[in-house]
Design a protein around this motif. Structure first.
Motif, PDB file in Angstrom:
ATOM      1  N   HIS A  37      -4.632   8.680  45.690  1.00  0.00           N
ATOM      2  CA  HIS A  37      -5.395   9.919  45.745  1.00  0.00           C
ATOM      3  C   HIS A  37      -5.758  10.386  44.339  1.00  0.00           C
ATOM      4  O   HIS A  37      -5.114  10.043  43.352  1.00  0.00           O
ATOM      5  N   LYS A  38      -6.817  11.202  44.271  1.00  0.00           N
ATOM      6  CA  LYS A  38      -7.255  11.725  42.988  1.00  0.00           C
ATOM      7  C   LYS A  38      -6.270  12.773  42.470  1.00  0.00           C
ATOM      8  O   LYS A  38      -5.642  13.486  43.256  1.00  0.00           O
ATOM      9  N   PRO A  39      -6.154  12.917  41.154  1.00  0.00           N
ATOM     10  CA  PRO A  39      -5.286  13.955  40.582  1.00  0.00           C
ATOM     11  C   PRO A  39      -5.804  15.360  40.929  1.00  0.00           C
ATOM     12  O   PRO A  39      -7.001  15.564  41.091  1.00  0.00           O
ATOM     13  N   PHE A  40      -4.877  16.298  41.036  1.00  0.00           N
ATOM     14  CA  PHE A  40      -5.260  17.690  41.295  1.00  0.00           C
ATOM     15  C   PHE A  40      -4.306  18.614  40.553  1.00  0.00           C
ATOM     16  O   PHE A  40      -3.200  18.217  40.153  1.00  0.00           O
ATOM     17  N   CYS A  41      -4.754  19.856  40.388  1.00  0.00           N
ATOM     18  CA  CYS A  41      -3.966  20.855  39.659  1.00  0.00           C
ATOM     19  C   CYS A  41      -3.159  21.682  40.653  1.00  0.00           C
ATOM     20  O   CYS A  41      -3.727  22.275  41.592  1.00  0.00           O
ATOM     21  N   LEU A  42      -1.865  21.758  40.465  1.00  0.00           N
ATOM     22  CA  LEU A  42      -1.006  22.542  41.351  1.00  0.00           C
ATOM     23  C   LEU A  42      -1.343  24.038  41.278  1.00  0.00           C
ATOM     24  O   LEU A  42      -1.274  24.752  42.280  1.00  0.00           O
ATOM     25  N   VAL A  43      -1.725  24.515  40.087  1.00  0.00           N
ATOM     26  CA  VAL A  43      -2.054  25.932  39.947  1.00  0.00           C
ATOM     27  C   VAL A  43      -3.347  26.245  40.698  1.00  0.00           C
ATOM     28  O   VAL A  43      -3.454  27.264  41.387  1.00  0.00           O
ATOM     29  N   CYS A  44      -4.321  25.341  40.596  1.00  0.00           N
ATOM     30  CA  CYS A  44      -5.580  25.536  41.343  1.00  0.00           C
ATOM     31  C   CYS A  44      -5.322  25.520  42.844  1.00  0.00           C
ATOM     32  O   CYS A  44      -5.922  26.299  43.602  1.00  0.00           O
ATOM     33  N   SER A  45      -4.422  24.632  43.275  1.00  0.00           N
ATOM     34  CA  SER A  45      -4.090  24.563  44.693  1.00  0.00           C
ATOM     35  C   SER A  45      -3.456  25.859  45.166  1.00  0.00           C
ATOM     36  O   SER A  45      -3.767  26.363  46.250  1.00  0.00           O
ATOM     37  N   ARG A  46      -2.564  26.400  44.335  1.00  0.00           N
ATOM     38  CA  ARG A  46      -1.916  27.664  44.672  1.00  0.00           C
ATOM     39  C   ARG A  46      -2.950  28.783  44.776  1.00  0.00           C
ATOM     40  O   ARG A  46      -2.918  29.602  45.708  1.00  0.00           O
ATOM     41  N   GLU A  47      -3.878  28.822  43.832  1.00  0.00           N
ATOM     42  CA  GLU A  47      -4.908  29.858  43.848  1.00  0.00           C
ATOM     43  C   GLU A  47      -5.811  29.725  45.067  1.00  0.00           C
ATOM     44  O   GLU A  47      -6.230  30.726  45.657  1.00  0.00           O
ATOM     45  N   SER A  48      -6.124  28.487  45.449  1.00  0.00           N
ATOM     46  CA  SER A  48      -6.961  28.252  46.621  1.00  0.00           C
ATOM     47  C   SER A  48      -6.287  28.756  47.890  1.00  0.00           C
ATOM     48  O   SER A  48      -6.915  29.387  48.748  1.00  0.00           O
ATOM     49  N   ILE A  49      -4.987  28.486  48.003  1.00  0.00           N
ATOM     50  CA  ILE A  49      -4.222  28.955  49.170  1.00  0.00           C
ATOM     51  C   ILE A  49      -4.178  30.477  49.198  1.00  0.00           C
ATOM     52  O   ILE A  49      -4.389  31.107  50.241  1.00  0.00           O
ATOM     53  N   ASP A  50      -3.928  31.087  48.027  1.00  0.00           N
ATOM     54  CA  ASP A  50      -3.869  32.548  47.952  1.00  0.00           C
ATOM     55  C   ASP A  50      -5.211  33.166  48.325  1.00  0.00           C
ATOM     56  O   ASP A  50      -5.270  34.202  49.015  1.00  0.00           O
ATOM     57  N   LYS A  51      -6.310  32.541  47.884  1.00  0.00           N
ATOM     58  CA  LYS A  51      -7.639  33.065  48.194  1.00  0.00           C
ATOM     59  C   LYS A  51      -7.919  33.007  49.689  1.00  0.00           C
ATOM     60  O   LYS A  51      -8.442  33.953  50.282  1.00  0.00           O
TER      61      LYS A  51
END
Length: 273
Positions: A37-51
């Motif tokens: 799988h492609k790399p991803f940012c854990l902080v961006c993932s957290r922000e996406s979930i919060d949004k």
């Protein structure tokens, strides 16, 4: 909230994450990846979930507010004439100069009711068939449509309301109990009590409203400051039907806010044989 949503690092599938050499351009931290799988940012993932959680909460709040305000008019109103449901200012057809003036006055008063701080009652009075109920419902629809602050507007036929409450006697689980109907009407931000006095005129022995009717109306009007009343009766006739304490609640602030129809306006429902 699920375990994955509350803490994505505890989600089992993430235990095999590996650190990537790529850096998130937004948060300047190393991205992570799982094999294949492609790399991803854990902080961006957290922000996406919060949004997404925030958007979901906003939708639920909007749905809740609509249920208790804008949707009240269509869902909880009690009409005795289904044809009235289509009433608006646009399809009100004045058939006299008096009717034109009354249409303008109804629009003006509806505009003042857009402000929740407006505290006075309005009375539409005069002969039957002139369009009082049409204008009253149009006022509610205009407030529902144009108010910046969502309001619970409610249209209630007094005669039908009393019949529904009577039908609940002996059935405490009915939605039309005296207590529940008083609460519904009393809590509306703007209420129309339609055809006031008709519930007494149908009685054979006397024109005086029953103790039950006066109790219900008093319970509704006692704490209210924003009520639109339609009636075929004049003030002296209302005085013969209702006790002074109830009348004082009806007449709160009505001076200057009376829309009156006379014989100058023809009966729209008149039929020639």
């Amino acid at each position: 909230m699920s375990e994955m949503t509350s803490n994505p690092l505890q989600f089992k599938a993430l235990h095999g994450l590996q650190k990537s050499d790529q850096v998130c351009p937004k948060h300047h931290v190393n991205m992570v990846y799982m094999a294949g799988h492609k790399p991803f940012c854990l902080v961006c993932s957290r922000e996406s979930i919060d949004k997404k959680d925030e958007e979901r909460a906003k939708r639920m709040k909007t749905r809740f507010e609509r249920f208790h305000t804008i949707e009240v008019l269509k869902r909880d109103s009690i009409l005795d004439d289904d044809d009235l449901k289509q009433a608006t200012f646009k399809n009100f057809e004045p058939n006299s100069e008096e009717a034109k003036r009354n249409l303008g006055l109804a629009r003006h008063i509806a505009g003042e009711y857009l402000d929740p701080k407006t505290k006075y009652n309005t009375v539409l009075t005069g002969l039957p068939g002139r369009g009082k109920s049409h204008l009253a419902l149009s006022m509610l629809k205009a407030v529902n449509k144009h108010s910046q602050v969502p309001m619970a507007c409610l249209f209630v036929s007094v005669n039908k309301l009393m019949g529904l409450i009577r039908s609940s006697f002996g059935y405490p689980d009915s939605k039309y109990t005296e207590a529940s109907m008083i609460e519904l009407c009393a809590n509306a931000d703007l209420l129309v009590l339609d055809d006031l006095g008709s519930e007494a005129s149908f009685k054979k022995q006397t024109s005086e409203a029953s103790e039950f009717v006066q109790r219900v109306l008093f319970g509704i009007l006692n704490e209210r400051r924003r009520t639109i009343i339609t009636t075929n009766l004049q003030s002296n006739q209302l005085a013969d039907i209702y006790n002074p304490k109830l009348l004082s609640r009806m007449y709160k602030g009505v001076n200057g806010h009376i829309i009156k129809f006379t014989e100058a306006t023809p009966d729209k429902r008149e039929v020639d044989f």
